[in-house]
Design a protein around this motif. Structure first.
Motif, PDB file in Angstrom:
ATOM      1  N   TYR A  35       0.827  -1.212   0.000  1.00 23.26           N
ATOM      2  CA  TYR A  35       0.000   0.000   0.000  1.00 23.26           C
ATOM      3  C   TYR A  35       0.859   1.259   0.000  1.00 23.26           C
ATOM      4  CZ  TYR A  35      -4.305  -2.603   0.122  1.00 23.26           C
ATOM      5  OH  TYR A  35      -5.352  -3.432  -0.223  1.00 23.26           O
ATOM      6  N   LEU A  38       1.963   1.363  -3.693  1.00 24.42           N
ATOM      7  CA  LEU A  38       0.834   1.750  -4.537  1.00 24.42           C
ATOM      8  C   LEU A  38       0.507   3.228  -4.365  1.00 24.42           C
ATOM      9  CD1 LEU A  38      -1.554   0.971  -6.445  1.00 24.42           C
ATOM     10  CD2 LEU A  38      -2.858   0.445  -4.370  1.00 24.42           C
ATOM     11  N   ILE A  42       0.364   6.221  -7.088  1.00 25.13           N
ATOM     12  CA  ILE A  42      -0.862   6.998  -7.309  1.00 25.13           C
ATOM     13  C   ILE A  42      -0.548   8.487  -7.192  1.00 25.13           C
ATOM     14  CG2 ILE A  42      -3.128   7.575  -6.328  1.00 25.13           C
ATOM     15  CD1 ILE A  42      -3.404   4.556  -5.649  1.00 25.13           C
ATOM     16  N   ARG A  48      -3.732   4.414 -10.665  1.00 27.46           N
ATOM     17  CA  ARG A  48      -5.000   4.883 -10.098  1.00 27.46           C
ATOM     18  C   ARG A  48      -5.549   3.788  -9.209  1.00 27.46           C
ATOM     19  NH1 ARG A  48      -6.512   5.606 -15.294  1.00 27.46           N
ATOM     20  NH2 ARG A  48      -8.478   4.552 -14.962  1.00 27.46           N
ATOM     21  N   ALA A  49      -6.215   4.205  -8.172  1.00 25.30           N
ATOM     22  CA  ALA A  49      -6.744   3.247  -7.208  1.00 25.30           C
ATOM     23  C   ALA A  49      -7.803   2.355  -7.842  1.00 25.30           C
ATOM     24  CB  ALA A  49      -7.334   3.987  -6.011  1.00 25.30           C
ATOM     25  N   GLY A  50      -7.893   1.189  -7.322  1.00 26.86           N
ATOM     26  CA  GLY A  50      -8.948   0.241  -7.660  1.00 26.86           C
ATOM     27  C   GLY A  50      -9.593  -0.173  -6.357  1.00 26.86           C
ATOM     28  N   SER A  51      -9.712  -1.479  -6.149  1.00 29.50           N
ATOM     29  CA  SER A  51     -10.338  -1.946  -4.924  1.00 29.50           C
ATOM     30  C   SER A  51      -9.999  -3.404  -4.678  1.00 29.50           C
ATOM     31  CB  SER A  51     -11.852  -1.799  -5.029  1.00 29.50           C
ATOM     32  OG  SER A  51     -12.471  -2.215  -3.844  1.00 29.50           O
ATOM     33  N   TYR A  81      -8.115  -5.179  -7.936  1.00 30.57           N
ATOM     34  CA  TYR A  81      -7.712  -4.583  -9.206  1.00 30.57           C
ATOM     35  C   TYR A  81      -7.321  -3.125  -8.981  1.00 30.57           C
ATOM     36  CZ  TYR A  81     -12.071  -2.071  -9.086  1.00 30.57           C
ATOM     37  OH  TYR A  81     -13.084  -1.236  -8.702  1.00 30.57           O
ATOM     38  N   TRP A  82      -6.568  -2.579  -9.906  1.00 35.08           N
ATOM     39  CA  TRP A  82      -6.270  -1.155  -9.969  1.00 35.08           C
ATOM     40  C   TRP A  82      -5.780  -0.865 -11.370  1.00 35.08           C
ATOM     41  CZ3 TRP A  82      -2.991  -4.579  -7.625  1.00 35.08           C
ATOM     42  CH2 TRP A  82      -1.656  -4.533  -7.966  1.00 35.08           C
TER      43      TRP A  82
END
Length: 130
Positions: A35, A38, A42, A48-51, A81-82
């Motif tokens: 994180y 990531l 970002i 870009r963020a996903g979930s 995913y992201w």
């Protein structure tokens, strides 16, 4: 990012299971590091963020029947995913190769986004067999 090629967006699908030989602490560290990694990308505009995905699921067939299974094999589990913005698929894959979760058993599928609408006459991954 390659400055000669305009960036394209790629979907990143996180797959797999944690290696059984990793301790809970190793996995927790990999998740925390992931994180941080990531969020840094970002903030820099490379991702870009996903979930993450929840564990509930349903399957819908052509008969219009919705069930709670069957699903793909456990090795095909999708965890989240992201998105990545990169000049090429290779560049996106190279960026993802530094993810802190890879040494712990997860792997990624990277696919370019295609905004065009599919038709039966176009040869794509959605084209019906002849």
């Amino acid at each position: 990012m390659n400055t000669d090629t305009p960036p394209q967006d790629y979907l990143v699908i996180s797959r797999g299971h944690w290696d059984k030989d990793k301790t809970r602490e190793q996995i927790d560290t990999a998740i925390t590091d992931f994180y941080d990694w990531l969020n840094g990308h970002i903030a820099a505009g490379r991702m870009r963020a996903g979930s993450r995905l929840g564990t509930d699921r349903a399957s819908v067939s052509k008969a219009g029947v919705t069930t709670d299974g069957p699903f793909g094999e456990a090795k095909e589990v999708v965890g989240g995913y992201w998105f990545v913005s990169a000049g090429s698929l290779r560049e996106a894959a190279d960026l993802l190769s530094h993810s802190p979760t890879l040494p712990c058993g997860l792997h990624y599928e990277v696919r370019p986004l295609d905004a065009t609408v599919c038709t039966a006459s176009d040869i794509t991954n959605e084209t019906a067999p002849a």
